[in-house]
Design a protein around this motif. Structure first.
Motif, short mmCIF file in Angstrom:
data_model
loop_
_atom_site.label_atom_id
_atom_site.label_comp_id
_atom_site.label_asym_id
_atom_site.label_seq_id
_atom_site.Cartn_x
_atom_site.Cartn_y
_atom_site.Cartn_z
N ASP A 1 76.89 13.83 62.92
CA ASP A 1 75.69 13.58 62.11
C ASP A 1 74.49 13.44 63.04
OD1 ASP A 1 77.57 13.41 60.14
OD2 ASP A 1 77.11 11.37 59.54
N GLU A 2 73.34 13.84 62.55
CA GLU A 2 72.11 13.74 63.33
C GLU A 2 70.94 13.66 62.37
OE1 GLU A 2 70.07 13.11 66.57
OE2 GLU A 2 72.09 13.83 66.94
N ASP A 3 70.22 12.53 62.36
CA ASP A 3 69.10 12.35 61.44
C ASP A 3 68.06 13.46 61.57
OD1 ASP A 3 70.18 10.10 60.28
OD2 ASP A 3 69.08 8.70 61.56
N GLU A 4 67.83 13.95 62.81
CA GLU A 4 66.82 14.98 63.03
C GLU A 4 67.18 16.30 62.35
OE1 GLU A 4 67.89 13.01 65.50
OE2 GLU A 4 66.08 12.00 66.18
N MET A 5 68.44 16.45 61.91
CA MET A 5 68.85 17.69 61.25
C MET A 5 68.58 17.65 59.74
SD MET A 5 72.43 18.64 63.17
CE MET A 5 72.68 20.18 62.30
N ALA A 6 68.15 16.51 59.24
CA ALA A 6 68.02 16.32 57.78
C ALA A 6 67.10 17.32 57.11
CB ALA A 6 67.56 14.90 57.49
N SER A 7 66.06 17.74 57.77
CA SER A 7 65.08 18.60 57.08
C SER A 7 64.67 19.79 57.92
CB SER A 7 63.85 17.78 56.71
OG SER A 7 63.29 17.19 57.88
N TRP A 8 65.65 20.50 58.46
CA TRP A 8 65.32 21.70 59.22
C TRP A 8 64.66 22.72 58.30
CZ3 TRP A 8 70.05 23.15 62.77
CH2 TRP A 8 70.13 22.23 63.83
N ASN A 9 63.64 23.38 58.82
CA ASN A 9 62.95 24.41 58.06
C ASN A 9 63.53 25.79 58.42
OD1 ASN A 9 61.77 25.28 60.49
ND2 ASN A 9 59.99 23.96 60.19
N GLN A 10 62.96 26.84 57.86
CA GLN A 10 63.47 28.19 58.08
C GLN A 10 63.47 28.55 59.57
OE1 GLN A 10 64.64 30.20 55.49
NE2 GLN A 10 65.47 31.42 57.14
N GLU A 11 62.43 28.19 60.27
CA GLU A 11 62.32 28.48 61.70
C GLU A 11 63.47 27.82 62.48
OE1 GLU A 11 58.86 28.27 65.11
OE2 GLU A 11 58.81 26.80 63.51
N GLN A 12 63.78 26.59 62.14
CA GLN A 12 64.85 25.87 62.84
C GLN A 12 66.23 26.42 62.47
OE1 GLN A 12 63.20 22.35 61.36
NE2 GLN A 12 61.79 22.13 63.08
N LEU A 13 66.40 26.82 61.22
CA LEU A 13 67.67 27.44 60.82
C LEU A 13 67.85 28.77 61.55
CD1 LEU A 13 67.61 26.73 56.99
CD2 LEU A 13 69.06 25.63 58.69
N ASP A 14 66.78 29.54 61.65
CA ASP A 14 66.85 30.82 62.37
C ASP A 14 67.16 30.61 63.84
OD1 ASP A 14 66.28 32.16 60.01
OD2 ASP A 14 64.19 32.58 60.53
N THR A 15 66.58 29.57 64.43
CA THR A 15 66.85 29.25 65.84
C THR A 15 68.32 28.92 66.03
OG1 THR A 15 64.61 28.44 66.18
CG2 THR A 15 66.29 27.65 67.73
N CYS A 16 68.87 28.10 65.15
CA CYS A 16 70.27 27.70 65.25
C CYS A 16 71.18 28.92 65.08
CB CYS A 16 70.58 26.64 64.19
SG CYS A 16 72.18 25.85 64.41
N ALA A 17 70.90 29.76 64.11
CA ALA A 17 71.72 30.96 63.88
C ALA A 17 71.67 31.89 65.09
CB ALA A 17 71.25 31.69 62.63
N ALA A 18 70.49 32.08 65.65
CA ALA A 18 70.35 32.96 66.82
C ALA A 18 71.06 32.39 68.04
CB ALA A 18 68.86 33.19 67.12
N ALA A 19 70.96 31.08 68.23
CA ALA A 19 71.63 30.44 69.37
C ALA A 19 73.15 30.56 69.22
CB ALA A 19 71.22 28.98 69.47
N PHE A 20 73.65 30.40 68.01
CA PHE A 20 75.09 30.57 67.77
C PHE A 20 75.52 32.00 68.09
CE2 PHE A 20 78.42 32.09 64.93
CZ PHE A 20 79.48 31.31 65.37
N ALA A 21 74.79 32.98 67.59
CA ALA A 21 75.14 34.38 67.83
C ALA A 21 75.11 34.70 69.32
CB ALA A 21 74.18 35.30 67.06
N ALA A 22 74.09 34.20 70.02
CA ALA A 22 73.99 34.45 71.46
C ALA A 22 75.15 33.83 72.21
CB ALA A 22 72.66 33.91 71.99
N ALA A 23 75.52 32.62 71.85
CA ALA A 23 76.65 31.95 72.52
C ALA A 23 77.96 32.69 72.28
CB ALA A 23 76.74 30.50 72.06
#
Length: 182
Positions: free
Chosen positions: A134-156
């Motif tokens: 769990d991470e409080d800072e993840m509570a309200s990720w916007n589209q930009e942050q979701l895209d960043t997470c998806a791209a980082a996952f794909a790159a890894a």
């Protein structure tokens, strides 16, 4: 000189790939919001010859995609990243994220990564389920942050990380991005 053509990201010409060698690609990343243009079916047909892992960033929502385009994309057996609300809307399983993720995983035969807000990321790969802390800072990720997470996952994953490390890398990188922007 730079040329900016609004909407050009939705265009695709199969000739662009005419001289490409499939061995030059180790992964393919598709973004759901860019699969809505008039050439989306041509693009998917043209890219289907690539023999590499496919990642679908569905952070704008599977339920918003054209049904035929979605069927073509899911037929490519992609690893899918999407928010819980969009997964639940697609699956029609009420509020059962685990059940919905399992349904999508069976459809794609690949890992499904679900953004669940401050509860972290939930992962279903067919043989195991993972959840990031769990991470409080993840509570309200916007589209930009979701895209960043998806791209980082794909790159890894494209770089050879195992599933658990790729998910944690994506989560941690996005959290750093959020904290540094604030």
């Amino acid at each position: 000189a730079e040329m900016d053509v609004p909407g050009a990201e939705y265009s695709f010409d199969e000739d662009w790939m005419a001289y490409e060698d499939s061995k030059d690609y180790n992964s393919l990343v598709l973004a759901d919001d860019l699969l809505s243009g008039p050439d989306a079916d041509t693009m998917l047909e043209t890219l289907s010859w690539l023999e590499c892992p496919v990642f679908l960033n569905a952070s704008a929502g599977l339920d918003k995609m054209d049904k035929d385009i979605l069927a073509s994309v899911l037929g490519m057996k992609p690893m899918v990243f999407l928010p819980a609300a969009d997964l639940l809307a697609w699956a029609g399983t009420g509020s059962d994220i685990a059940k919905a993720a399992k349904l999508l995983q069976k459809e794609t035969d690949a890992p499904v990564i679900v953004y669940t807000g401050k509860e972290g990321l939930y992962v279903e790969d067919g043989s195991q389920q993972l959840r990031t802390p769990d991470e409080d800072e993840m509570a309200s990720w916007n589209q930009e942050q979701l895209d960043t997470c998806a791209a980082a996952f794909a790159a890894a994953m494209a770089s050879g990380s195992d599933l658990r490390n790729a998910v944690m890398f994506a989560r941690d990188l996005t959290l750093r991005f959020v904290k540094n922007k604030g």
